[in-house]
Design a protein around this motif. Structure first.
Motif, PDB file in Angstrom:
ATOM      1  N   LEU A  70       0.850  -1.018   0.048  1.00 38.14           N
ATOM      2  CA  LEU A  70      -0.056  -0.143  -0.204  1.00 38.14           C
ATOM      3  C   LEU A  70       0.935   1.321   0.030  1.00 38.14           C
ATOM      4  O   LEU A  70       0.383   2.307  -0.739  1.00 38.14           O
ATOM      5  N   ILE A  71       2.104   1.100   0.600  1.00 38.02           N
ATOM      6  CA  ILE A  71       2.939   2.380   0.600  1.00 38.02           C
ATOM      7  C   ILE A  71       3.399   2.703  -0.730  1.00 38.02           C
ATOM      8  O   ILE A  71       3.483   3.668  -1.418  1.00 38.02           O
ATOM      9  N   GLU A  73       1.989   1.632  -3.474  1.00 36.89           N
ATOM     10  CA  GLU A  73       1.145   2.165  -4.339  1.00 36.89           C
ATOM     11  C   GLU A  73       0.888   3.731  -4.210  1.00 36.89           C
ATOM     12  O   GLU A  73       0.750   4.293  -5.314  1.00 36.89           O
ATOM     13  N   GLN A  74       1.078   4.204  -3.167  1.00 38.76           N
ATOM     14  CA  GLN A  74       0.972   5.656  -2.795  1.00 38.76           C
ATOM     15  C   GLN A  74       2.212   6.481  -3.529  1.00 38.76           C
ATOM     16  O   GLN A  74       1.835   7.410  -4.082  1.00 38.76           O
ATOM     17  N   ASP A 333       6.593  12.179   5.226  1.00 39.42           N
ATOM     18  CA  ASP A 333       5.234  13.140   5.690  1.00 39.42           C
ATOM     19  C   ASP A 333       5.825  14.353   6.608  1.00 39.42           C
ATOM     20  O   ASP A 333       5.392  15.377   6.440  1.00 39.42           O
ATOM     21  N   ALA A 415      -1.846   4.946   7.982  1.00 44.93           N
ATOM     22  CA  ALA A 415      -1.348   5.179   6.872  1.00 44.93           C
ATOM     23  C   ALA A 415      -0.697   6.535   6.599  1.00 44.93           C
ATOM     24  O   ALA A 415      -1.059   7.529   7.003  1.00 44.93           O
ATOM     25  N   LYS A 417       0.645   9.996   4.442  1.00 45.50           N
ATOM     26  CA  LYS A 417      -0.200  10.946   3.646  1.00 45.50           C
ATOM     27  C   LYS A 417       0.386  11.105   2.510  1.00 45.50           C
ATOM     28  O   LYS A 417      -0.008  11.131   1.310  1.00 45.50           O
ATOM     29  N   LYS A 419       1.389  13.935   1.202  1.00 49.42           N
ATOM     30  CA  LYS A 419       0.953  14.976   0.436  1.00 49.42           C
ATOM     31  C   LYS A 419       0.565  16.324   1.319  1.00 49.42           C
ATOM     32  O   LYS A 419       0.688  16.223   2.843  1.00 49.42           O
TER      33      LYS A 419
END
Length: 419
Positions: A70-71, A73-74, A333, A415, A417, A419
């Motif tokens: 998932l990381i 993917e981000q 982050d 999770a 961000k 961003k």
């Protein structure tokens, strides 16, 4: 290699999987925040990484938890990485000579896979290609081959003495990230002490082929001479492959490494059993000592220590790189939020806040790895009975199994961000 720019917002020392992942995590915001990033690496930058996955029989691999997928993917790199991964669809945990066993299944946890096994060279290749071809690629400069001879803290910035084929050069940055591995000479040069616990064990790693498909099953087999892990890999030239991690005592190491291939496979078979089939081929073997290492300081004014330079775990639970990756995205982050607030990236108080927020995850993961190794290494009959009852109860208690699985997959962590 004489670069024109000498002042950066962020300098990453070490362009391996941790350092490259940090740069990749920052790229989506690099243009908007006008971040200038340098990656210093001792080896030459490879030519533009090939887009096609080329599996190698002897390639070393890393287990990625589902949360690490998932990381990535981000970051926008998972689709490329997925070409070279083997999904872990089941995990089988057993205790040799005892009744305890637990099985985890991806379908029961409603995820496509519990984790993935990826060859290290492919992970590095994809990350480098992503950085080099990203729309914000001009915000990242690779300085290699080069080494950092010295880091000197100053009032507002860090000064670095860079050595390369053209001589020496002085660089500066608001924030320096040490991602140069467990044998970091810069960590020692800066006087950053660390706590080290030697387990009196070595890990023997090799790729080994069973006579049948592994069907996406990862095994953790505890034996009276140390745990064994067998991880699914993509086949090579039609031959099934698994990654073997065999923990042996220091006293056993030389004798086991001296075995020829047939004798080595027979020894693995005797320790592991026939759950995965009969072993028919083994590749090159390597070994490394097993230690629990934790740096006393992971942040200073203008400095962050990441990855194995900050902490190294026993491989028993396969969580070392996943812990490092969570540290990477938490730092990304932090850098993004600090830049948006127009604050200096190297401010000590804010870096201490970042480190404090990381401590719970580190302590939990390191503690789990250390306690599991000690529990399954003991010959105490009462403890052996307790651990086997625990494995059996975990296997039949659905809520406990899901809780355990989510922790192993890294899904119980907030999770990032980015961003």
């Amino acid at each position: 290699m004489q670069n024109q720019q000498t002042d950066y917002d962020l300098i990453i020392v070490g362009g391996g999987m941790v350092g490259a992942s940090l740069a990749a995590a920052l790229l989506p915001q690099a243009k908007a925040l006008d971040l200038s990033i340098a990656i210093i690496e001792a080896v030459p930058l490879p030519s533009m990484a090939a887009a096609e996955f080329q599996p190698s029989y002897d390639a070393r691999a890393t287990a990625l938890a589902y949360g690490s997928r998932l990381i990535y993917e981000q970051m926008g790199v998972w689709d490329a990485l997925a070409k070279g991964v083997a999904p872990i669809e089941q995990i089988h945990v057993s205790d040799k000579g005892h009744f305890g066993a637990t099985r985890l299944n991806a379908s029961e946890e409603r995820v496509p896979a519990l984790g993935y096994v990826i060859e290290n060279h492919w992970l590095g290749q994809v990350l480098l290609r992503h950085i080099q071809t990203h729309e914000a690629a001009d915000h990242v400069e690779f300085l290699c081959p080069a080494t950092v001879e010295k880091i000197t803290p100053n009032a507002q910035q860090m000064s670095l003495t860079l050595k390369h084929e053209s001589g020496e050069q002085q660089l500066s940055a608001q924030l320096v990230v040490l991602a140069d591995g467990g044998r970091s000479t810069l960590r020692e040069q800066l006087g950053i002490a660390y706590q080290e616990t030697a387990y009196g064990q070595h890990a023997i790693v090799a790729n080994i082929s069973p006579d049948r498909d592994h069907q996406g099953v990862a095994y953790e087999r505890f034996t009276d001479t140390g745990p064994m892990a067998l991880l699914p890999l993509q086949p090579q030239a039609g031959i099934a492959r698994c990654g073997l991690v065999w923990t042996v005592s220091d006293a056993q190491l030389d004798d086991i490494l001296a075995l020829d291939d047939d004798a080595f496979m027979a020894a693995v078979q005797e320790r592991f059993g026939y759950r995965a089939g009969r072993f028919i081929k083994v590749g090159e073997r390597a070994s490394y000592p097993l230690k629990l290492t934790l740096a006393d300081e992971q942040v200073r004014q203008g400095l962050v220590v990441l990855g194995n330079a900050a902490h190294a775990l026993h491989p028993i639970a396969g969580q070392g790189y996943n812990l490092a990756l969570r540290g990477v995205v938490d730092l990304a982050d932090h850098v993004i939020a600090t830049r948006k607030a127009q604050q200096p990236l190297g401010g000590l108080s804010s870096l201490q806040q970042f480190h404090t927020a990381r401590m719970a995850d580190q302590q939990r993961t390191i503690g789990l790895s250390d306690k599991t190794m000690k529990l399954f290494s003991t010959a105490n009959p009462a403890l052996a009975l307790g651990r086997d009852m625990g494995l059996q109860l975990l296997d039949i208690c659905r809520p406990a199994k899901t809780l355990f699985a989510r922790g192993a997959m890294g899904l119980d962590i907030k999770a990032p961000k980015l961003k």
